[in-house]
Design an enzyme around this catalytic site. Structure first.
Site, PDB file in Angstrom:
ATOM      1  N   ASP A 171     -53.698 -28.968  45.357  1.00 43.67           N
ATOM      2  CA  ASP A 171     -53.733 -30.090  44.418  1.00 43.67           C
ATOM      3  C   ASP A 171     -53.690 -29.508  43.009  1.00 43.67           C
ATOM      4  O   ASP A 171     -54.249 -28.440  42.767  1.00 43.67           O
ATOM      5  CB  ASP A 171     -55.036 -30.889  44.628  1.00 43.67           C
ATOM      6  CG  ASP A 171     -54.962 -32.307  44.090  1.00 43.67           C
ATOM      7  OD1 ASP A 171     -55.057 -33.246  44.900  1.00 43.67           O
ATOM      8  OD2 ASP A 171     -54.803 -32.475  42.854  1.00 43.67           O
ATOM      9  N   ILE A 200     -57.478 -62.353  35.987  1.00 46.45           N
ATOM     10  CA  ILE A 200     -56.643 -62.720  37.142  1.00 46.45           C
ATOM     11  C   ILE A 200     -55.220 -62.916  36.635  1.00 46.45           C
ATOM     12  O   ILE A 200     -54.958 -63.785  35.801  1.00 46.45           O
ATOM     13  CB  ILE A 200     -57.171 -63.988  37.839  1.00 46.45           C
ATOM     14  CG1 ILE A 200     -58.533 -63.692  38.481  1.00 46.45           C
ATOM     15  CG2 ILE A 200     -56.176 -64.488  38.875  1.00 46.45           C
ATOM     16  CD1 ILE A 200     -59.077 -64.805  39.355  1.00 46.45           C
ATOM     17  N   PHE A 212     -49.533 -36.165  49.819  1.00 46.92           N
ATOM     18  CA  PHE A 212     -49.991 -37.321  49.034  1.00 46.92           C
ATOM     19  C   PHE A 212     -49.678 -37.178  47.549  1.00 46.92           C
ATOM     20  O   PHE A 212     -49.887 -38.136  46.795  1.00 46.92           O
ATOM     21  CB  PHE A 212     -51.524 -37.445  49.122  1.00 46.92           C
ATOM     22  CG  PHE A 212     -52.059 -37.751  50.480  1.00 46.92           C
ATOM     23  CD1 PHE A 212     -52.164 -39.046  50.924  1.00 46.92           C
ATOM     24  CD2 PHE A 212     -52.488 -36.726  51.317  1.00 46.92           C
ATOM     25  CE1 PHE A 212     -52.688 -39.333  52.174  1.00 46.92           C
ATOM     26  CE2 PHE A 212     -53.009 -37.004  52.572  1.00 46.92           C
ATOM     27  CZ  PHE A 212     -53.108 -38.312  52.999  1.00 46.92           C
ATOM     28  N   ASP A 261     -45.044 -58.337  39.926  1.00 53.17           N
ATOM     29  CA  ASP A 261     -45.933 -58.674  41.052  1.00 53.17           C
ATOM     30  C   ASP A 261     -45.328 -59.751  41.945  1.00 53.17           C
ATOM     31  O   ASP A 261     -45.227 -60.909  41.536  1.00 53.17           O
ATOM     32  CB  ASP A 261     -47.273 -59.223  40.532  1.00 53.17           C
ATOM     33  CG  ASP A 261     -48.304 -58.153  40.280  1.00 53.17           C
ATOM     34  OD1 ASP A 261     -48.115 -57.018  40.763  1.00 53.17           O
ATOM     35  OD2 ASP A 261     -49.296 -58.462  39.603  1.00 53.17           O
ATOM     36  N   ALA A 267     -48.551 -37.487  44.267  1.00 50.74           N
ATOM     37  CA  ALA A 267     -47.554 -38.285  43.550  1.00 50.74           C
ATOM     38  C   ALA A 267     -48.259 -39.093  42.476  1.00 50.74           C
ATOM     39  O   ALA A 267     -49.451 -39.376  42.590  1.00 50.74           O
ATOM     40  CB  ALA A 267     -46.854 -39.246  44.513  1.00 50.74           C
ATOM     41  N   TYR A 292     -41.424 -46.326  40.448  1.00 53.48           N
ATOM     42  CA  TYR A 292     -42.359 -45.788  41.441  1.00 53.48           C
ATOM     43  C   TYR A 292     -41.836 -46.033  42.859  1.00 53.48           C
ATOM     44  O   TYR A 292     -41.708 -45.100  43.662  1.00 53.48           O
ATOM     45  CB  TYR A 292     -43.748 -46.428  41.244  1.00 53.48           C
ATOM     46  CG  TYR A 292     -44.680 -46.139  42.402  1.00 53.48           C
ATOM     47  CD1 TYR A 292     -45.050 -44.828  42.705  1.00 53.48           C
ATOM     48  CD2 TYR A 292     -45.169 -47.173  43.200  1.00 53.48           C
ATOM     49  CE1 TYR A 292     -45.883 -44.564  43.785  1.00 53.48           C
ATOM     50  CE2 TYR A 292     -46.005 -46.914  44.273  1.00 53.48           C
ATOM     51  CZ  TYR A 292     -46.351 -45.604  44.567  1.00 53.48           C
ATOM     52  OH  TYR A 292     -47.170 -45.347  45.637  1.00 53.48           O
TER      53      TYR A 292
HETATM   54  N1  UDP Z   1     -54.782 -58.066  39.854  1.00 53.75           N
HETATM   55  C1  UDP Z   1     -55.437 -58.945  38.989  1.00 53.75           C
HETATM   56  N2  UDP Z   1     -56.205 -58.404  38.003  1.00 53.75           N
HETATM   57  C2  UDP Z   1     -56.358 -57.060  37.840  1.00 53.75           C
HETATM   58  C3  UDP Z   1     -55.696 -56.183  38.734  1.00 53.75           C
HETATM   59  C4  UDP Z   1     -54.906 -56.726  39.727  1.00 53.75           C
HETATM   60  O1  UDP Z   1     -55.313 -60.160  39.099  1.00 53.75           O
HETATM   61  O2  UDP Z   1     -57.073 -56.638  36.899  1.00 53.75           O
HETATM   62  C5  UDP Z   1     -53.939 -58.624  40.933  1.00 53.75           C
HETATM   63  C6  UDP Z   1     -52.507 -58.165  40.851  1.00 53.75           C
HETATM   64  O3  UDP Z   1     -51.755 -59.056  40.040  1.00 53.75           O
HETATM   65  C7  UDP Z   1     -52.085 -58.195  42.315  1.00 53.75           C
HETATM   66  C8  UDP Z   1     -53.374 -57.892  43.072  1.00 53.75           C
HETATM   67  O4  UDP Z   1     -54.444 -58.146  42.147  1.00 53.75           O
HETATM   68  O5  UDP Z   1     -51.662 -59.480  42.673  1.00 53.75           O
HETATM   69  C9  UDP Z   1     -53.472 -56.446  43.542  1.00 53.75           C
HETATM   70  O6  UDP Z   1     -53.187 -55.606  42.451  1.00 53.75           O
HETATM   71  P1  UDP Z   1     -53.449 -54.038  42.508  1.00 53.75           P
HETATM   72  O7  UDP Z   1     -53.055 -53.468  41.164  1.00 53.75           O
HETATM   73  O8  UDP Z   1     -54.849 -53.786  42.966  1.00 53.75           O
HETATM   74  O9  UDP Z   1     -52.490 -53.519  43.650  1.00 53.75           O
HETATM   75  P2  UDP Z   1     -50.885 -53.715  43.870  1.00 53.75           P
HETATM   76  O10 UDP Z   1     -50.755 -54.892  44.800  1.00 53.75           O
HETATM   77  O11 UDP Z   1     -50.241 -53.914  42.535  1.00 53.75           O
HETATM   78  O12 UDP Z   1     -50.493 -52.438  44.526  1.00 53.75           O
END
Ligand code: UDP
Length: 320
Positions: free
Chosen positions: A30, A205, A71, A281, A73, A139
């Site tokens: 690592d 949210i 892992f 998202d 990355a 990514y």
């Molecule tokens: N999310 C949120 N508030 C935050 C972080 C994430 O509402 O502060 C939401 C985000 O929009 C997604 C879900 O939680 O719908 C999971 O996000 P996360 O970043 O944990 O993982 P991802 O699904 O992006 O890999």
């Protein structure tokens, strides 16, 4: 011996713990750019960077490596959009360096951290391994490129590979020794718990107008110890199967549901601020885990309550 590259990180460290508990000899490599030395509990450790082929080669000469679990990355969607060069260099060029050094040393088995981000916006749910791949950020692109390289290396050089596409890794080790410690933290569950704890003012949210029952996004949260177990099973199957496998629970949980479960488990209120959607998202992401069962004999064992409980314990008693 198993070489775990990126074994000081969140999922890597839990996998190392699982492998050692099951009798494997493990060496971790690592560069500690995002990982934690304290998370490498008992394995041999080598400080090494994927961009430095010579130091990788030395590890293969020093230890008798049978298989590699990779892992290492960068894994932030938002950062990858702003700085794709960092992602294509470390994730793609770094993995190519690793693969080429492996083959130079006649090591042909690799289990790889891939991601649900290879799919992009879902065309149907639950997603399965036949779903089209159309990543919407660098990514996800970087991980998909590696999956394609594996396929060609298999045909040409006899590489054995299993690419595990994780959905939302979450929770912490049941004994409290390992956990999630990102800086900055961007993931939902630790941020909800930090808001409950009072370390942060609130949880934002992102989006309440999705086409879901409560308007917030739905994700497939899978306990990190279940993910760790899947890597061990993949190592055991690597001679018989090469390809991609999705890892999730077959079930989605919404952002608001996560807030509610966290409040119930901690017995405390979570201050919430409603925000607009976060770019990139998708509304609903969860996966069938049938192929994981068929190929690996893997089934997740830990439920959402355990995810939140272990994450809360960690939040209160962080070791690093
Ligand atoms: N999310 C949120 N508030 C935050 C972080 C994430 O509402 O502060 C939401 C985000 O929009 C997604 C879900 O939680 O719908 C999971 O996000 P996360 O970043 O944990 O993982 P991802 O699904 O992006 O890999």
């Amino acid at each position: 011996m198993i070489l775990v590259v990126g074994g000081a990180g969140y999922i890597g460290s839990h996998t190392v713990k699982n492998m050692i508990a099951n009798g494997y000899d493990v060496v971790v490599a690592d560069n500690l750019s995002t990982g934690h030395k304290e998370a490498v509990l008992t394995a041999d450790f080598e400080l090494a960077d994927l961009m430095d082929k010579d130091s990788l080669d030395k590890i293969f000469k020093k230890y008798k490596i049978d298989s590699v679990i990779h892992f290492a990355a960068f894994a932030s969607v938002a950062e990858s959009v702003k700085n794709p060069s960092k992602y294509y260099n470390n994730n793609v060029v770094g993995t190519l360096n690793l693969l080429n050094v492996m083959l130079d040393n006649n090591v042909k088995n690799i289990v790889f951290s891939s991601t649900a981000a290879v799919f992009g916006n879902p065309e149907y749910t639950p997603i399965d391994e036949n779903h089209n791949t159309n990543p919407i950020n660098p990514y996800g692109q970087s991980k998909l490129m590696i999956e394609k390289i594996f396929k060609d290396y298999r045909n040409a050089y006899g590489l054995n590979y299993i690419a595990l596409r994780y959905f939302n890794a979450s929770g912490c080790s049941l004994d409290g020794s390992l956990g999630e410690s990102h800086n900055p933290e961007t993931h939902l569950i630790p941020l909800v718990l930090k808001a409950i704890k009072g370390e942060n003012d609130s949880i934002k949210i992102f989006g309440t107008d999705y086409d879901t029952p409560d308007g917030t996004c739905i994700r497939d949260f899978i306990h990190v110890e279940d993910l760790a177990e899947a890597h061990r099973l993949a190592i055991e199957k690597i001679a018989d199967f090469s390809g991609v496998i999705n890892l999730g629970t077959n079930k989605g949980t919404s952002v608001r549901e996560i807030v509610k479960i966290s409040e119930d488990i901690t017995g405390k209120k979570c201050p919430v601020v409603l925000e607009g959607r976060r770019p990139g998202d998708p509304g609903i992401l969860y996966t069938s885990n049938q192929k994981a069962l068929d190929v690996l004999g893997w089934k997740p064992k830990l439920n959402m309550e355990t995810i939140i409980k272990t994450a809360w314990d960690w939040e209160l008693n962080k070791k690093y």
